[in-house]
Every structure is written in structure tokens, then in C-alpha cells.
Design an enzyme around this catalytic site. Structure first.
Site, PDB file in Angstrom:
ATOM      1  N   HIS A  77       0.837  -1.210   0.000  1.00  0.00           N
ATOM      2  CA  HIS A  77       0.000   0.000   0.000  1.00  0.00           C
ATOM      3  C   HIS A  77       0.870   1.257   0.000  1.00  0.00           C
ATOM      4  O   HIS A  77       0.692   2.165  -0.831  1.00  0.00           O
ATOM      5  CB  HIS A  77      -0.909  -0.031   1.235  1.00  0.00           C
ATOM      6  N   GLU A  78       1.835   1.302   0.922  1.00  0.00           N
ATOM      7  CA  GLU A  78       2.677   2.494   1.021  1.00  0.00           C
ATOM      8  C   GLU A  78       3.638   2.612  -0.157  1.00  0.00           C
ATOM      9  O   GLU A  78       3.989   3.716  -0.576  1.00  0.00           O
ATOM     10  CB  GLU A  78       3.441   2.488   2.348  1.00  0.00           C
ATOM     11  N   HIS A 135       1.850   4.409  -2.902  1.00  0.00           N
ATOM     12  CA  HIS A 135       1.908   5.868  -2.688  1.00  0.00           C
ATOM     13  C   HIS A 135       3.260   6.421  -3.142  1.00  0.00           C
ATOM     14  O   HIS A 135       3.328   7.475  -3.782  1.00  0.00           O
ATOM     15  CB  HIS A 135       1.702   6.192  -1.208  1.00  0.00           C
TER      16      HIS A 135
END
Length: 241
Positions: A143-144, A147
Site C-alpha cells: 500500500h505504502e 503511494h
């Protein structure tokens, strides 16, 4: 359960010998005793950690954080080596000109509402006290990384709510964060458009936490405005992970 008491065997005083001995003194007993003492101390600390007996609140919390950090770091190393999703994202970040090293992913204690975060200035934070499993940490790392990928490739302005919303939609959709099993664990059971609804809900929560977001309604407007195009943009994956 009662508190385990630490005991030590006193050393008996040595009697003087009429003639000094020239034979070397064996250290085998003292080494064995030392190993047993260390093993006992590890057992005592583990018991105290489990029961809370014998530790102050501050000591107990410090011990918990040590365990959490050690586990987070170990899982991070394992996932970097063995997780297809993590390795795929690391390779794509490198190809995009933004290589990610393990030192740029820091395990740290967070408040109970978070499992991770990305900062354009500091890299990725993994909330060592926020993971209920290795798979949860894997999803958070991916997820990160998404980003970070978006920031690198698309030059995201994180103060622009629509930019932020698009990255949150993509991260929630592509990381595994909205897999059906994760939703069941959250107590949410839906069979129609479950993935889309989860992605939208979690993106709104994240955008709502943006300091530039004035209200939940503003977060909802930002997510709704970009949802269709960003949900269907699976780069760098070919499909949902």
C-alpha cells in the site's frame, strides 16, 4: 499465577591449601552456571511480559514495543526476500528512478488507528504495533509503496485532495487491503461490489485525515470525482494484486 522468584546459588569460600596448586582451574562449572542464569532470566522476562507481573506499566510497554519492533523488522526482511508483491513494487520503484531500500522502511510505534504511512521526505513508516499478521504487514508495505510510486511517477501534490484521493483509491485497490478476507475480519460482509465499496470507504477515511480536508463531505466529493479512472488504473500491476 504467582511471580517467579529469581534465585542464585551462593559461591562457597575456597579453603586455603597448604601448598599452592599448579593445576589450572576449570571454568566449566561457572560457564554452565552463567548460561543457566541467562536462560532463567530470559524465561523470567518472558513470563513477566505475558502476565505483567513484576513489571511497571512503563517497563511492560517498553518490553512490548521491543517485541513488536523485532517482529516487524524480521517480517520486513522476510517479505523483501519472498513476497512477490513487495519485490514487484521494489523493482518498479527502481525502474521509475526512485529506488526503495529497506532502511527507508522504518518500524515504529503508532497510534491504534494506523498501520503505516508514507512521507515524501522520510519514506515509509510501518506501524509495528498495528499488524495482526504477516499478511497484514505485507499488504501495508505494498500500500505504502504504491503511494511512493505515485509520488515518483505522477508527481502527486498531497495537498490537492483529488490527487491524494486518486493515490488512496489505487493503494487500497492494488495492495490487497480490500480482499474479501480482510473485509470479513473487519466485520463487513457484502457480495455485490464488495471490492469497490471497500476501496471507496477506505480512501474517504484517508483523505478525511488530510490536514487540507475540511470535512468528510469534502473527502467524499474528492474520492467520487476520481474514483472510476483511478480504480481502473492498475499501474504498475497488470491487474488487482
Amino acid at each position: 499465577m504467582t511471580q517467579a522468584q529469581q534465585t542464585q546459588t551462593p559461591t562457597e569460600p575456597q579453603q586455603s591449601s597448604p601448598q599452592p596448586s599448579t593445576a589450572p582451574i576449570s571454568s566449566g562449572f561457572s560457564e554452565k552456571e552463567g548460561k543457566e542464569q541467562k536462560a532463567f532470566e530470559r524465561w523470567r522476562r518472558t513470563l513477566s511480559l505475558i502476565t505483567g507481573v513484576g513489571l511497571s506499566q512503563a517497563e511492560f510497554q517498553a518490553e512490548v514495543e521491543k517485541v513488536n519492533q523485532k517482529q516487524c523488522e524480521l517480517r520486513k526482511e522476510q517479505l523483501i526476500k519472498s513476497s512477490p508483491g513487495v519485490r514487484f513494487m521494489m523493482n518498479n520503484l527502481k525502474n521509475a528512478g526512485c529506488p526503495l531500500t529497506k532502511n527507508m522502511m522504518e518500524c515504529a510505534a503508532c497510534d491504534a488507528t494506523k498501520s503505516g504511512g508514507f512521507s515524501k521526505d522520510h519514506g515509509i513508516m510501518l506501524c509495528q504495533n498495528g499488524f495482526f499478521s504477516k499478511k497484514h504487514q505485507e499488504h501495508t508495505m505494498i500500500h505504502e509503496m504504491i503511494h511512493m510510486y505515485d509520488h515518483c511517477v505522477f508527481n502527486v501534490d498531497w495537498e490537492n485532495l483529488r490527487h491524494h484521493a486518486c493515490s488512496e483509491v489505487r493503494a487500497a485497490a492494488l495492495s490487497g487491503d480490500c480482499n474479501w478476507s480482510r473485509e470479513v475480519r473487519r466485520g463487513i460482509y457484502t457480495f455485490t461490489k464488495q471490492h469497490q465499496e471497500c476501496v471507496k470507504r477506505r480512501a474517504i477515511l484517508s483523505v478525511e485525515a488530510n490536514p487540507k480536508c475540511s470535512s468528510r463531505a469534502a473527502a467524499e466529493r474528492a474520492v467520487n470525482a476520481v474514483f472510476e479512472s483511478c480504480y481502473n488504473d492498475t499501474r504498475p500491476f497488470d491487474e488487482f494484486y
